[in-house]
Design an enzyme around this catalytic site. Structure first.
Site, PDB file in Angstrom:
ATOM      1  N   HIS A   1       0.866  -1.113   0.048  1.00 22.58           N
ATOM      2  CA  HIS A   1      -0.053   0.112  -0.039  1.00 22.58           C
ATOM      3  C   HIS A   1       0.846   1.291  -0.047  1.00 22.58           C
ATOM      4  CE1 HIS A   1      -3.932   1.692   1.095  1.00 22.58           C
ATOM      5  NE2 HIS A   1      -4.138   1.394   0.087  1.00 22.58           N
TER       6      HIS A   1
ATOM      7  N   HIS B   1      -2.250   2.157  12.902  1.00 20.63           N
ATOM      8  CA  HIS B   1      -1.766   1.498  11.468  1.00 20.63           C
ATOM      9  C   HIS B   1      -2.487   0.134  11.492  1.00 20.63           C
ATOM     10  CE1 HIS B   1       0.519   0.539   8.008  1.00 20.63           C
ATOM     11  NE2 HIS B   1       1.731   0.796   8.494  1.00 20.63           N
TER      12      HIS B   1
ATOM     13  N   LYS C   1     -12.649   7.752  18.589  1.00 22.51           N
ATOM     14  CA  LYS C   1     -12.184   7.322  17.393  1.00 22.51           C
ATOM     15  C   LYS C   1     -12.769   5.892  17.207  1.00 22.51           C
ATOM     16  CE  LYS C   1      -8.686   9.499  15.163  1.00 22.51           C
ATOM     17  NZ  LYS C   1      -7.234   9.527  14.510  1.00 22.51           N
ATOM     18  N   ILE C   2     -13.151   5.374  16.014  1.00 24.91           N
ATOM     19  CA  ILE C   2     -13.643   4.209  15.853  1.00 24.91           C
ATOM     20  C   ILE C   2     -12.557   3.454  15.117  1.00 24.91           C
ATOM     21  CG2 ILE C   2     -15.543   2.700  15.110  1.00 24.91           C
ATOM     22  CD1 ILE C   2     -16.334   4.922  17.094  1.00 24.91           C
TER      23      ILE C   2
ATOM     24  N   PHE D   1     -12.024   2.513  10.824  1.00 25.01           N
ATOM     25  CA  PHE D   1     -12.507   3.608  10.046  1.00 25.01           C
ATOM     26  C   PHE D   1     -11.547   4.658   9.759  1.00 25.01           C
ATOM     27  CE2 PHE D   1     -16.040   1.180  11.525  1.00 25.01           C
ATOM     28  CZ  PHE D   1     -16.980   1.175  10.295  1.00 25.01           C
TER      29      PHE D   1
ATOM     30  N   HIS E   1      -9.299   6.832   6.735  1.00 25.57           N
ATOM     31  CA  HIS E   1      -7.789   6.464   5.965  1.00 25.57           C
ATOM     32  C   HIS E   1      -7.246   7.912   5.556  1.00 25.57           C
ATOM     33  CE1 HIS E   1      -4.957   4.908   3.256  1.00 25.57           C
ATOM     34  NE2 HIS E   1      -5.074   3.690   4.005  1.00 25.57           N
TER      35      HIS E   1
ATOM     36  N   ARG F   1     -10.341  -1.819  -0.909  1.00 29.79           N
ATOM     37  CA  ARG F   1      -9.954  -3.450  -0.543  1.00 29.79           C
ATOM     38  C   ARG F   1     -11.062  -3.726   0.533  1.00 29.79           C
ATOM     39  NH1 ARG F   1      -4.677  -1.644   2.396  1.00 29.79           N
ATOM     40  NH2 ARG F   1      -6.151   0.044   3.126  1.00 29.79           N
TER      41      ARG F   1
ATOM     42  N   ASP G   1      -8.984  -2.654   7.484  1.00 32.21           N
ATOM     43  CA  ASP G   1      -8.924  -3.401   8.854  1.00 32.21           C
ATOM     44  C   ASP G   1     -10.349  -3.817   9.425  1.00 32.21           C
ATOM     45  OD1 ASP G   1      -6.010  -3.400   8.926  1.00 32.21           O
ATOM     46  OD2 ASP G   1      -6.313  -1.272   9.461  1.00 32.21           O
TER      47      ASP G   1
ATOM     48  N   ARG H   1       2.336  -8.197   4.373  1.00 27.33           N
ATOM     49  CA  ARG H   1       2.965  -6.818   3.824  1.00 27.33           C
ATOM     50  C   ARG H   1       4.471  -7.176   3.845  1.00 27.33           C
ATOM     51  NH1 ARG H   1       1.079  -1.623   4.123  1.00 27.33           N
ATOM     52  NH2 ARG H   1      -0.810  -2.676   3.472  1.00 27.33           N
TER      53      ARG H   1
ATOM     54  N   ARG I   1      16.462  12.462   5.089  1.00 26.82           N
ATOM     55  CA  ARG I   1      17.026  13.452   6.212  1.00 26.82           C
ATOM     56  C   ARG I   1      16.166  14.603   5.826  1.00 26.82           C
ATOM     57  NH1 ARG I   1      17.335  17.347   9.347  1.00 26.82           N
ATOM     58  NH2 ARG I   1      19.142  17.231  10.854  1.00 26.82           N
TER      59      ARG I   1
END
Ligand code: COA
Length: 375
Positions: free
Chosen positions: A185, A220, A253-254, A257, A259, A269, A311, A336, A355
């Site tokens: 991804h 993540h 936050k749920i 959900f 992105h 997906r 997810d 991944r 950098r």
């Protein structure tokens, strides 16, 4: 004074070039090396996709057979690594097991000129499920399992080692599709981490170890575990609806959900894994779990305008495949590693050390105060 160029979370910043995937690109969507995710998930296998990512092209029959054979022979763990896995506590999070396993393997089978980068990538691809399930069975029933198996697919191998017998076909196919969806991804946080580490010319294992540590967090990869913890709290869709309304009203936050890239569009997906979750539920899994998931999805979309990411329904699908919740993010790793490896290889091929610079927000320049004069 100059306007700040700072973009929190590097949102919208182009941090590099890649020929590996496109994410959310207009009229194109999600592709791996030009192939649409829909075609890959429907028509391909995870091993074909892993080969595509690692070697740049879809394998022909001979290449695929050879690739599968190499992966099967690389499933065994060195004795020293088994000892390390036995020493880790039963209470360790499985992501810590993989992070440590990866690092330990790097010390035992270091990357060399003879043992090059694609070989290391294949070794990790083949052995991550073995590491996790060796540790799991040792600590849950004291058994030192054999991690050999004649299973042709990584999906079948993982489920077989987990369940102690060949898994039902539907579960194997769902798992295989899920691995394809999770394989790559673009410049997500863990891949970026891997590329930053690779950019210092550190070794392959170090880059992957950094990526695993980055994936672990709930913003993540860890979101699939958190999504499962949420869904499994409710016995009925109605119960889920009223609890979710309260959570949203409280600004919570749920997980599963939202992105960074798919802000106003569906994660392509998500409908694919949702279909697999539905098939698993209809085939004798837990219909309530799926109905609760659907109700949560509808409510968050209606109330917040947020779509589920990969997810969310992966959690439902994995649960219906009998996978323990703490192993959900490790499954993400199994997939991944293909994308991470492709990015490490790509970074090395056109390397310049990462950098960036920071916008300073600290005190003005000031005189040093000797210790004896400080109050
Ligand atoms: N539940 C509730 N609200 C959410 C949300 C969620 N899952 N995701 C985003 N939002 C809201 C934020 O609260 C914020 O609202 P505000 O503008 O009123 O403050 C707005 O949407 C923007 O969110 P933000 O956190 O700034 O987005 P981001 O691009 O920095 O973060 C994620 C992206 C994925 C980290 C974020 O959506 C999230 O935390 N999701 C849950 C974790 C998850 O599923 N991670 C897996 C990602 S594949």
């Amino acid at each position: 004074m100059c306007a700040s160029k700072y973009s929190p979370g590097l949102e919208g910043i182009v941090a590099g070039q890649t020929a590996i995937s496109t994410v959310g690109k207009e009229h194109v969507g999600l592709t791996y090396r030009g192939y649409s995710i829909n075609d890959l998930a429907e028509k391909s296998t995870f091993e074909e996709v892993a080969h595509l990512l690692l070697y740049g092209h879809l394998p022909n029959r001979g290449e695929l057979d050879a690739f599968r054979t190499r992966l099967i022979t690389r499933r065994c763990l060195p004795p020293g690594l088994k000892t390390v896995l036995e020493q880790l506590p039963a209470s360790a999070h499985p992501m810590d097991v993989l992070r440590t396993g990866c690092s330990a393997l790097g010390a035992m089978e270091p990357e060399t000129v003879d043992n090059g980068q694609q070989q290391v990538a294949e070794r990790l691809l083949a052995s991550f499920p073995s590491m996790l399930l060796y540790w799991h069975h040792y600590h849950t029933c004291g058994e030192r399992i054999s991690t050999r198996s004649a299973e042709q697919s990584l999906a079948g191998h993982f489920l077989h080692l987990l369940q102690g017998q060949p898994a039902p076909d539907l579960q194997r196919r769902a798992m295989d599709a899920s691995l394809i969806l999770y394989a790559e991804h673009e410049f997500n946080a863990s891949t970026f981490s891997a590329r930053v580490t690779a950019s210092t010319l550190s070794d392959f294992y170090a880059a992957v170890t950094a990526a695993i540590g980055t994936l672990r967090g709930p913003l993540h990869g860890g979101a699939n575990e958190e999504a499962m913890r949420l869904i499994s709290r409710f016995a009925t869709p109605e119960e889920a609806e009223s609890a979710l309304r309260a959570m949203l009203a409280a600004g919570e936050k749920i997980m599963g959900f939202g992105h960074r890239v798919y802000k106003k569009q569906l994660d392509p997906r998500s409908p694919i894994i949702q279909q697999w979750a539905q098939r698993l539920a209809e085939a004798g899994g837990d219909p309530t779990l799926y109905r609760v998931s659907e109700r949560i999805e509808r409510l968050v979309r209606e109330e917040k305008g947020l779509y589920p990411n990969l997810d969310f329904y992966s959690a439902t699908a994995y649960h219906l495949c009998g996978i323990p919740t703490p192993m959900f993010t490790p499954v993400f790793v199994f997939a991944r590693i293909a994308g991470w490896s492709a990015h490490i290889i790509e970074q090395r091929a056109g390397n310049r050390i990462f950098r960036p610079v920071a916008e300073y927000t600290g005190p003005e320049a000031r005189d040093y105060v000797p210790l004896e004069q400080r109050t």
